[in-house]
Design an enzyme around this catalytic site. Structure first.
Site, short mmCIF file in Angstrom:
data_model
loop_
_atom_site.label_atom_id
_atom_site.label_comp_id
_atom_site.label_asym_id
_atom_site.label_seq_id
_atom_site.Cartn_x
_atom_site.Cartn_y
_atom_site.Cartn_z
N HIS A 100 0.88 -1.18 0.00
CA HIS A 100 0.00 0.00 0.00
C HIS A 100 0.91 1.23 0.00
O HIS A 100 2.00 1.18 0.58
CB HIS A 100 -0.82 0.13 1.29
N ASP A 103 2.32 2.02 3.36
CA ASP A 103 3.34 1.11 3.91
C ASP A 103 4.75 1.59 3.58
O ASP A 103 5.69 1.27 4.30
CB ASP A 103 3.26 -0.30 3.27
N GLU A 231 -11.01 -6.94 -3.41
CA GLU A 231 -10.79 -7.97 -2.38
C GLU A 231 -11.97 -7.98 -1.42
O GLU A 231 -12.14 -7.06 -0.62
CB GLU A 231 -9.48 -7.65 -1.64
N GLU A 267 -9.21 -13.78 -0.18
CA GLU A 267 -8.35 -14.07 0.98
C GLU A 267 -8.96 -15.17 1.83
O GLU A 267 -10.16 -15.13 2.14
CB GLU A 267 -8.17 -12.79 1.80
N HIS A 270 -10.76 -13.94 4.96
CA HIS A 270 -11.98 -13.19 4.67
C HIS A 270 -13.13 -14.15 4.32
O HIS A 270 -14.28 -13.91 4.68
CB HIS A 270 -11.76 -12.22 3.52
N ASP A 295 -5.03 -13.91 -1.52
CA ASP A 295 -4.28 -13.52 -0.33
C ASP A 295 -4.28 -14.74 0.58
O ASP A 295 -5.34 -15.18 1.05
CB ASP A 295 -4.93 -12.32 0.38
N ASP A 306 -10.15 -11.47 12.25
CA ASP A 306 -9.28 -11.62 11.09
C ASP A 306 -7.85 -11.78 11.62
O ASP A 306 -7.14 -10.80 11.80
CB ASP A 306 -9.41 -10.37 10.21
N ASP A 308 -5.19 -13.38 10.39
CA ASP A 308 -4.08 -13.29 9.42
C ASP A 308 -2.87 -14.13 9.81
O ASP A 308 -1.73 -13.67 9.73
CB ASP A 308 -3.63 -11.82 9.27
N ASP A 338 -0.76 -12.56 2.84
CA ASP A 338 -1.32 -11.50 3.68
C ASP A 338 -1.39 -12.08 5.10
O ASP A 338 -2.47 -12.34 5.64
CB ASP A 338 -2.70 -11.09 3.16
C1 XUL Z 1 -7.24 -6.53 5.23
C2 XUL Z 1 -6.57 -6.97 3.99
C3 XUL Z 1 -5.77 -5.93 3.28
C4 XUL Z 1 -5.79 -6.06 1.80
C5 XUL Z 1 -5.09 -4.94 1.07
O1 XUL Z 1 -7.97 -7.51 5.86
O2 XUL Z 1 -6.65 -8.11 3.63
O3 XUL Z 1 -4.46 -6.01 3.75
O4 XUL Z 1 -5.22 -7.26 1.38
O5 XUL Z 1 -5.58 -3.70 1.39
CO CO Z 2 -5.80 -9.17 2.07
#
Ligand code: XUL
Ligand code: CO
Length: 436
Positions: A100, A103, A231, A267, A270, A295, A306, A308, A338
């Site tokens: 991003h 970042d 996404e 993702e 998600h 992702d 979430d 991750d 991710d």
């Molecule tokens: C948030 C997420 C983000 C996107 C990019 O849950 O997955 O990091 O991948 O904005």
């Molecule tokens: Co993501």
């Protein structure tokens, strides 16, 4: 490679399944041929900047746990961060990375300073990419962290925020294009609502449709050949996010006439938050012809957050890659991690080992999926299940668009009287178990 943050850790090698070295690949041999293609080209691994280089280890109850010498707000910090990031990508041998804007550059006082900072770091990335051969899988704009976006970017009630967000996306698309990015992602973290009491949903959806249309127009204007990806995520940070899941995104794209222009970045975590499995979301995207990229991560199945985490469930990965390989694999997409460390995993080696394990898990899953596909037993069972539709009258019912009256006539004349047929679910599940 500089002898910096990662000390003596050298580029990760493939040592095979019997290796006990935590910093070696046991299953990911990038040059191994699977279905006529190298694992490197199948998996198209990308390392994400935000979790690996930016996240300080905070949670809702505690502050920073990671000490990283590049944490800070100056351009010098941003370049230091880029040096370490490219060291990490090279150690892992991952061909791609993702970022991003927020970042990679310090936050400026205004739009102009943000743009200057982004352009400067884009130049720096360009140099590092030509030195290392690393590539950009996708770029994106962070339209959710800064206070100005607290009520959304594209769906903000304030048109000034919409403008600021649109102009920011333009700069991020320019940067992505300049770096040869293969996709551009939009994740609508705050494109949703907290309460209907202060929200005009119809208006916000139209704003989002207009915003995405401008993105697609601009892509064509600058000759960006990459794919625009949305996404999906159902919630977090907003209570209800408009891009809830793949099916919802498809409905949105259809409404604004963008279904042939935009695909999805799916993702794992998600999908779980939306109450689906990862393979379900992949299959929906495949059926609707909007599959783009993934992702990769893993959500904790009990917490409802979430989380991750790095993936480590091979049977799940196998079913996910089975869907992907069935769709012909990635084109511009890839496997972006991710995924973030647990906040107690504070050492540089943790960052490397987490990715090594994740890459191995994906490689194992993909190899299992390839065997499932090549042996054809699963797909054969599905084909057999629908074989009745290949018969002449059944095929004609669909292609010649029979009416209800025609079908009734046919049922009466031919004495149609269906017999129940087993779905064979357990037998198929047992079959999958042989590959994983
Ligand atoms: C948030 C997420 C983000 C996107 C990019 O849950 O997955 O990091 O991948 O904005
Ligand atoms: Co993501």
């Amino acid at each position: 490679m500089s002898k910096g943050f990662f000390g003596d850790i050298s580029p990760i090698q493939y040592e095979g399944p019997d290796s006990e070295n935590p910093l070696a690949f046991k299953h990911y041999n990038p040059d191994e041929l699977v279905m006529g293609k190298t694992l490197r080209d199948h998996l198209r691994f990308a390392i994400c900047y935000w979790h690996s280089m930016v996240w300080p280890g905070t949670d809702p109850f505690g502050g920073q746990t990671f000490d990283r010498p590049w944490f800070g707000d100056s351009m010098a910090h941003a370049k230091h961060k880029a040096d370490v990031a490219f060291d990490l990508f090279s150690i892992l041998g991952a061909p791609y990375y993702c970022f991003h804007d927020a970042d990679v550059r310090p936050e400026g006082a205004d739009f102009a300073e943000n743009t200057r900072n982004l352009n400067e770091i884009t130049d720096y990335f360009g140099e590092k990419m030509s030195e290392t051969g690393l590539k950009l899988l996708w770029g994106t704009a962070n339209l959710f962290s800064h206070q100005r976006y607290m009520s959304g970017g594209a769906t903000n009630p304030d048109p000034d925020v919409f403008m600021f967000a649109a102009a920011t996306v333009k700069t991020c698309m320019d940067a992505t294009h300049r770096l040869g990015g293969e996709n551009y992602v939009l994740w609508g973290g705050r494109e949703g609502y907290e309460t209907l009491l202060n929200t005009n949903m119809g208006r916000e959806l139209d704003q989002l449709g207009r915003f995405l249309t401008m993105v697609v127009d601009y892509k064509h204007k600058i000759g960006f050949n990459g794919t625009i990806l949305i996404e999906p995520k159902p919630q977090e940070p907003t209570k209800h996010q408009y891009d809830f899941d793949v099916a919802t995104v498809y409905g949105f794209l259809k409404r604004y006439g963008l279904e042939n222009e935009v695909k999805v970045n799916i993702e794992q975590g998600h999908a779980i938050l939306a109450g689906h499995s990862f393979e379900h979301e992949l299959a929906v995207a495949g059926a609707l012809d909007i599959f783009g990229s993934i992702d990769m991560n893993r959500n904790d199945y009990q917490s409802g957050w979430d989380t991750d985490q790095f993936p480590n469930n091979v049977p799940e990965m196998a079913l996910a890659y089975y869907q992907i390989l069935s769709l012909g694999g990635f084109s511009t997409g890839g496997t972006n991690f991710d995924a973030k460390l647990r906040r107690q995993s504070i050492d540089p080696v943790d960052l490397v080992a987490a990715h090594v394990g994740g890459m191995d898990c994906c490689a194992r899953g993909l190899k299992a999926a390839a065997r499932m596909l090549e042996e054809g037993k699963l797909s054969g069972a599905v084909e057999e299940r629908y074989a009745g539709w290949d018969k002449k009258d059944a095929a004609s019912m669909m292609s010649d668009k029979w009416s209800l009256e025609q079908i009734t006539d046919y049922v009466e004349t031919n004495g149609v009287n269906p017999k129940p047929v087993s779905g064979r679910q357990e037998i198929l599940e047992n079959l999958v178990n042989r590959y994983v």
